[in-house]
Write an enzyme that holds these catalytic residues in place. Structure first.
Site, PDB file in Angstrom:
ATOM      1  CB  SER A 161      -0.882   0.015   1.248  1.00 55.83           C
ATOM      2  OG  SER A 161      -0.141   0.400   2.391  1.00 55.83           O
ATOM      3  CG  ASP A 162       1.583   5.817  -1.493  1.00 53.42           C
ATOM      4  OD1 ASP A 162       2.548   5.927  -0.699  1.00 53.42           O
ATOM      5  OD2 ASP A 162       1.398   6.621  -2.429  1.00 53.42           O
TER       6      ASP A 162
END
Ligand SMILES: *[C@@H]1O[C@H](CO)[C@@H](O)[C@H](O)[C@H]1NC(C)=O
Ligand SMILES: *[C@@H]1O[C@H](CO)[C@@H](O)[C@H](O)[C@H]1NC(C)=O
Ligand SMILES: *[C@@H]1O[C@H](CO)[C@@H](O)[C@H](O)[C@H]1NC(C)=O
Length: 368
Positions: A298-299
């Site tokens: 995930s960012d």
């Protein structure tokens, strides 16, 4: 000897959930310490896939969940060292946020937009090779100083390159990209990724690349946590996806990072945030790109923001389940997975399809 296994889908057989969270690479393992020296995962005659599969099959569900956190803790009973997943290397290695007290220097190449402006993929390949050599050297140094535990900005992976299509120069991150042309983005991006990943020994990945931000993302940056980009399938496949497809197929990128924003098109009318977007991560990435084993990170805080900013989920627990169901493996920057996956699991919000019930999965048999 410290080993780094870059292996991917590890067939656990127990459940889709276990497979999902076992997909991301496993950090370094100290194979000299007993008793693990006699385990198959320490046998250098076996393939990395076989060894990684053996290693992951020994983890309990709690241990697997612990490894979904970017500050992955050590699992000392198996000789697994702690690993910090946060590293970047968009144009040379970067120590931003990392331990710079050792006083090392490293090569800083021109910003990616400048590298792309050379139109010279052989040159960019070399820049990637220098970057991964220096990244390895820094990693080795840091590992000796921190007793085998990698620190921020000195891992064996990095969240680069940025292969977003530069569609609006007001975005503010233009300099991080390879420009506006899908073909140039693809060619230069693959050159850099190969420079990062491919060393002299094809058995090992030198530094694992993580192209970002998958996929319809070129601003607005100030509302990226809650913005949903509307696109058409034509525009999506013809422009935004082209460079990512090249990275995955041509560059064999080990990892990919979905954007913080959401994406809406004819096939994804809900406009799910990219980390919780099954159309993007399952249909496009794993099925159409033919990369079932790629890992998805995930960012920063993207999983938390599925609830807190996008309001796409009704709770953090549901946000964690949606992202895991969509096949986001690693939680960067927040604690949503480690806090809420255990709860989501109890509440049956995370899919289980295997024949081994979770209580048995957590038994001693599997905590070998
Ligand atoms: C994915 O991983 C599995 C298990 O290691 C392997 O059998 C399969 O060939 C891999 N698939 C691809 C496309 O690499
Ligand atoms: C995208 O489409 C949705 C649904 O049609 C609409 O509500 C939204 O305003 C659109 N967003 C933008 C930025 O155009
Ligand atoms: C995750 O997938 C499973 C199986 O399809 C489903 O039962 C569950 O409700 C999903 N979780 C969420 C939060 O949608």
């Amino acid at each position: 000897m410290t080993m780094f296994f870059y292996s991917v889908v590890l067939v656990l057989g127990a459940s889709l959930f276990a497979q999902a969270i076992a997909r991301f690479p496993i950090p370094s393992v100290d194979c000299q310490s007993l008793p693990q020296a006699s385990y198959p995962f320490c046998d250098p005659k076996l393939t990395p896939e076989t060894r990684a599969t053996d290693l992951v099959s020994r983890l309990t569900v709690d241990e697997l969940i612990s490894q979904t956190f970017y500050l992955a803790p050590a699992i000392s009973r198996l000789g697994i060292n702690a690993y910090n997943w946060r590293s970047n290397c968009a144009h040379g290695w970067t120590l931003s946020g990392g331990p710079d007290w050792l006083g090392y220097t490293w090569t800083v190449f021109p910003a990616p937009i400048g590298m792309a402006a050379t139109f010279d993929k052989d040159l960019v390949l070399k820049a990637g090779q220098v970057t991964s050599t220096e990244g390895r050297a820094l990693h080795n140094e840091i590992m000796t100083h921190y007793n085998g535990a990698s620190q921020e900005a000195t891992g064996l992976n990095c969240y680069s390159p940025v292969v977003n299509l530069l569609r609006d120069s007001r975005w503010g991150r233009a300099q991080e990209t390879f420009g506006e042309d899908p073909y140039l983005l693809s060619q230069i991006g693959v050159a850099y990724t190969k420079g990062l990943q491919e060393g002299s020994d094809p058995t090992y990945v030198k530094i694992a690349a993580s192209p970002k931000h998958f996929s319809v993302h070129s601003g607005p940056d100030n509302i990226r946590n809650r913005f949903t980009a509307n696109t058409t399938l034509h525009d999506l496949y013809d422009t935004y996806l082209a460079a990512f497809k090249s990275q995955v197929i041509g560059g064999k990128a080990m990892q990919i990072m979905p954007a913080l924003s959401g994406m809406r098109c004819e096939k994804e009318e809900d406009g799910a945030p990219d980390a919780a977007n099954p159309f993007l991560l399952q249909t496009v990435l794993r099925e159409q790109f033919g990369a079932p084993n790629i890992s998805v990170v995930s960012d920063n805080e993207a999983i938390e923001q599925v609830y807190s900013d996008h309001h796409f989920a009704s709770s953090y627990e549901q946000a964690a389940a949606l992202c895991m169901n969509a096949s986001t493996d690693l939680d960067l920057g927040d604690t949503t997975y480690i806090k809420y996956l255990p709860v989501a699991l109890k509440d049956n919000l995370v899919h289980f399809s295997g024949s081994v019930p979770v209580d048995q999965w957590q038994s001693d048999k599997h905590a070998r």
